[in-house]
Design an enzyme around this catalytic site. Structure first.
Site, PDB file in Angstrom:
ATOM      1  N   GLN A  39      -5.215  -0.513 -17.523  1.00 36.05           N
ATOM      2  CA  GLN A  39      -5.342  -0.408 -16.074  1.00 36.05           C
ATOM      3  C   GLN A  39      -5.604   1.050 -15.713  1.00 36.05           C
ATOM      4  O   GLN A  39      -4.843   1.943 -16.090  1.00 36.05           O
ATOM      5  CB  GLN A  39      -4.058  -0.872 -15.370  1.00 36.05           C
ATOM      6  CG  GLN A  39      -4.131  -0.768 -13.857  1.00 36.05           C
ATOM      7  CD  GLN A  39      -2.799  -0.984 -13.167  1.00 36.05           C
ATOM      8  OE1 GLN A  39      -2.404  -0.206 -12.301  1.00 36.05           O
ATOM      9  NE2 GLN A  39      -2.074  -2.039 -13.537  1.00 36.05           N
ATOM     10  N   ARG A  41      -5.327   3.749 -13.113  1.00 39.32           N
ATOM     11  CA  ARG A  41      -4.605   4.032 -11.874  1.00 39.32           C
ATOM     12  C   ARG A  41      -4.848   5.493 -11.485  1.00 39.32           C
ATOM     13  O   ARG A  41      -4.497   6.406 -12.213  1.00 39.32           O
ATOM     14  CB  ARG A  41      -3.112   3.757 -12.044  1.00 39.32           C
ATOM     15  CG  ARG A  41      -2.328   3.891 -10.740  1.00 39.32           C
ATOM     16  CD  ARG A  41      -0.937   3.311 -10.864  1.00 39.32           C
ATOM     17  NE  ARG A  41      -0.057   4.140 -11.679  1.00 39.32           N
ATOM     18  CZ  ARG A  41       1.198   3.799 -12.000  1.00 39.32           C
ATOM     19  NH1 ARG A  41       1.680   2.629 -11.623  1.00 39.32           N
ATOM     20  NH2 ARG A  41       1.940   4.601 -12.735  1.00 39.32           N
ATOM     21  N   LYS A  43      -4.088   7.581  -8.147  1.00 38.73           N
ATOM     22  CA  LYS A  43      -3.521   7.624  -6.807  1.00 38.73           C
ATOM     23  C   LYS A  43      -4.021   8.814  -5.985  1.00 38.73           C
ATOM     24  O   LYS A  43      -3.995   8.778  -4.761  1.00 38.73           O
ATOM     25  CB  LYS A  43      -1.997   7.657  -6.889  1.00 38.73           C
ATOM     26  CG  LYS A  43      -1.373   6.374  -7.430  1.00 38.73           C
ATOM     27  CD  LYS A  43      -1.635   5.206  -6.497  1.00 38.73           C
ATOM     28  CE  LYS A  43      -0.930   3.945  -6.968  1.00 38.73           C
ATOM     29  NZ  LYS A  43      -1.202   2.790  -6.078  1.00 38.73           N
ATOM     30  N   SER A 110       2.055  -6.718  -8.182  1.00 37.04           N
ATOM     31  CA  SER A 110       3.394  -6.219  -8.483  1.00 37.04           C
ATOM     32  C   SER A 110       4.437  -7.011  -7.716  1.00 37.04           C
ATOM     33  O   SER A 110       4.272  -7.282  -6.529  1.00 37.04           O
ATOM     34  CB  SER A 110       3.502  -4.742  -8.100  1.00 37.04           C
ATOM     35  OG  SER A 110       2.588  -3.964  -8.828  1.00 37.04           O
ATOM     36  N   LYS A 139       6.022   6.946 -10.883  1.00 36.15           N
ATOM     37  CA  LYS A 139       5.700   6.303  -9.613  1.00 36.15           C
ATOM     38  C   LYS A 139       6.926   6.310  -8.719  1.00 36.15           C
ATOM     39  O   LYS A 139       8.035   5.992  -9.154  1.00 36.15           O
ATOM     40  CB  LYS A 139       5.240   4.854  -9.859  1.00 36.15           C
ATOM     41  CG  LYS A 139       4.774   4.131  -8.612  1.00 36.15           C
ATOM     42  CD  LYS A 139       4.292   2.725  -8.963  1.00 36.15           C
ATOM     43  CE  LYS A 139       3.826   1.984  -7.722  1.00 36.15           C
ATOM     44  NZ  LYS A 139       3.387   0.607  -8.052  1.00 36.15           N
ATOM     45  N   GLY A 170       9.628   2.437 -16.704  1.00 31.02           N
ATOM     46  CA  GLY A 170      10.554   3.112 -17.604  1.00 31.02           C
ATOM     47  C   GLY A 170      10.601   2.547 -19.006  1.00 31.02           C
ATOM     48  O   GLY A 170      11.566   2.786 -19.741  1.00 31.02           O
ATOM     49  N   VAL A 197       3.391   3.530 -19.492  1.00 29.68           N
ATOM     50  CA  VAL A 197       2.655   4.685 -18.981  1.00 29.68           C
ATOM     51  C   VAL A 197       2.986   5.920 -19.830  1.00 29.68           C
ATOM     52  O   VAL A 197       2.271   6.257 -20.767  1.00 29.68           O
ATOM     53  CB  VAL A 197       2.983   4.952 -17.486  1.00 29.68           C
ATOM     54  CG1 VAL A 197       2.006   5.993 -16.929  1.00 29.68           C
ATOM     55  CG2 VAL A 197       2.901   3.675 -16.668  1.00 29.68           C
ATOM     56  N   MET A 281      37.087   7.769 -32.083  1.00 31.99           N
ATOM     57  CA  MET A 281      37.278   7.737 -30.644  1.00 31.99           C
ATOM     58  C   MET A 281      36.631   8.968 -30.023  1.00 31.99           C
ATOM     59  O   MET A 281      37.013  10.100 -30.359  1.00 31.99           O
ATOM     60  CB  MET A 281      38.770   7.705 -30.290  1.00 31.99           C
ATOM     61  CG  MET A 281      39.395   6.329 -30.231  1.00 31.99           C
ATOM     62  SD  MET A 281      39.367   5.400 -31.768  1.00 31.99           S
ATOM     63  CE  MET A 281      40.301   3.944 -31.282  1.00 31.99           C
TER      64      MET A 281
END
Length: 525
Positions: A39, A41, A43, A110, A139, A170, A197, A281
């Site tokens: 894709q 993209r 922007k 989306s 984004k 993410g 991405v 621990m």
């Protein structure tokens, strides 16, 4: 036209390119590494710049027979003859876009909620982009992340449809196995692909990054298919494996990292040693990356949860998932406060649990069921149908679930094991449930060591058979030891019972498990 393979869906972002890296160079390397759809993209580019980038990218994708999708801009998609367009919720409606685009053009949209998925389904979308799964820097999010568990609910809305589903937001090689394992709906509707991405675009070696992601995706699918085809193990099969795990724990002494209730930390450490494992621990978030390289399993017990410890638990689980080692979650007293409920939800959306263990009140709160009442760390109720509840929760959370009580129920989402061992004194000492969590984590560590995972991209997330047996063996070890401890000379009550219990756990033998186990296996059918 041939259907699109959504397995590895690359979304471009030139702002993330490393110094000296070119967009087309990175794109070609990513395609060679296994990207199956691209894709474009842009922007911040004006129309002329966007068109030029799209034309160059389309020519490169055509050379490798990789479909190209344009984000938002229908005019650009038309100008270059793109295979499809991807729309947002505030972009042009699907039905209008369909009239403008040539027949056969793929349209994706989306979706962040179940309602948006249902609207996309009704509007005739070819695929949906589900997310953002996690927060992302690529984004600005207009809606909160849905988390892995939210994906499963959204996938259920696609049942009985031919719409493909791609997760985005993410996603990296370090969390992909968790996403694929945990996002399946209860009806086994799975993702068709993942959109990535930064893990590819920002990588100095995009070909290797793409290869790694695709390998994890394919391996996870193969393992899931194998697990689906497996038949229900018999009682003898589970007991045999549990006894093998018991022996392995003593022979290999796995290191078990325990982020546990401070009230019973000493008891948890001692019971771990009695099993033959080694306790560690530690809670500081800053050392979780290093500790994950040393330990063989992680126990997360929220009994004395504070904000600082939560951050450590989040980081620990992330690194342990990446190391493909098991995690046992004990949501102690989850129903007592919204803070506990929200914290557990955050944990389960951040990493994949291998086993979740709790009493009826705790698991009801985790599942959002009102069938039982919880007060503090105590369960004040039980389930009308514990077999069905345990199986369904295991399917929902994609892990082994241990429901403790007078009778214990353990399920991997297919079969349910019913255990009726245990002396009443076990429920009267402080921290018996926490000690059981330590037992389960120790045996899960040993179960994981039984199989080499060097070439196994799915890791511990998918070894349900071994972890079911590990959980069964852990419950039987503690409960049978409690029965034998009460028969020891000098045991008169809870004060003398606890040290006798630890002694009997250390002395217990596999033949004791086989001899005393009060166990029944219920098939999913």
């Amino acid at each position: 036209m041939d259907p699109i393979d959504f397995t590895l869906y690359l979304v471009t972002d030139r702002s993330l390119l490393p110094a000296g890296k070119d967009h087309l160079e990175t794109l070609e390397q990513a395609i060679k590494g296994g990207v199956t759809v691209v894709q474009i993209r842009e922007k911040n580019a004006d129309t002329a710049e966007f068109l030029q980038i799209a034309q160059q990218s389309k020519a490169l994708c055509d050379r490798y027979k990789i479909p190209l999708i344009v984000n938002d801009r229908i005019d650009i998609a038309l100008a270059i003859g793109a295979r499809g367009v991807h729309l947002g919720q505030t972009d042009m409606p699907i039905n209008v876009a369909r009239k403008l685009l040539p027949e056969g053009t793929i349209i994706g949209i989306s979706c962040n909620t179940v309602e948006e998925v249902l609207r996309a389904k009704e509007a005739g979308a070819d695929y949906v982009g589900l997310g953002a799964v996690w927060s992302t820097q690529t984004k600005k999010l207009t809606s909160p992340p849905i988390g892995v568990r939210g994906l499963g609910v959204m996938l259920e809305a696609l049942d009985s449809s031919n719409i493909s589903a791609v997760a985005i937001g993410g996603i990296k090689s370090s969390n992909l196995a968790h996403l694929l394992h945990g996002s399946t709906s209860q009806t086994e509707h799975r993702l068709d692909g993942v959109a990535v991405v930064s893990d590819i675009v920002a990588s100095p070696n995009p070909e290797e990054a793409a290869q790694r992601l695709r390998s994890i995706f394919i391996s996870s699918r193969l393992v899931a298919g194998e697990l689906q085809s497996k038949s229900t193990p018999s009682r003898d099969d589970i007991l045999m494996k549990a006894c093998t795990i018991m022996d392995t724990t003593r022979k290999l002494s796995p290191l078990v990292h325990q982020m546990t209730n401070v009230v019973v930390a000493n008891q948890s450490a001692n019971i771990t040693l009695a099993l033959g494992a080694s306790p560690m621990m530690a809670t500081a978030p800053e050392e979780m990356g290093d500790l994950s390289k040393l330990s063989h399993a992680l126990l997360v017990n929220i009994g004395t949860l504070v904000s600082g410890s939560l951050q450590g638990m989040l980081k620990a689980g992330y690194f342990v998932n990446a190391a493909r080692n098991p995690i046992v979650l004990d949501p102690v007293g989850i129903g007592a406060s919204d803070f506990r409920k929200n914290s557990v939800s955050e944990l389960l959306n951040s990493w994949q649990a291998t086993v979740i263990k709790g009493n009826a009140g705790e698991l009801a709160a985790l599942a959002g069921s009102s069938e039982t009442v919880s007060k503090g760390v105590d369960s004040l109720g039980s389930f009308k149908d514990p077999v069905t509840f345990t199986r369904q929760l295991a399917r929902k959370e994609r892990c082994v679930v241990v429901l403790t009580g007078e009778t214990d129920y353990i399920s991997d989402g297919k079969c349910v094991v019913i255990l009726k061992n245990g002396d009443p004194l076990l429920g009267k000492i402080t921290g018996s449930g926490c000690m059981l969590g330590s037992c389960i984590a120790s045996y899960c560590a040993a179960a994981n060591l039984l199989e080499s995972n060097d070439e196994y991209s799915g890791g511990s997330l998918d070894r349900g058979g071994n972890f079911l047996a590990a959980a069964v063996g852990a419950v039987l070890t503690l409960t049978i030891a409690s029965e034998l401890a009460t028969k020891r000379e000098g045991v008169r009550g809870i004060g003398s019972f606890l040290p006798a219990l630890i002694d009997n756990v250390a002395a217990l033998q596999p033949e004791d498990i086989r001899r005393f186990a009060k166990m029944k296996v219920v098939d999913s059918n």
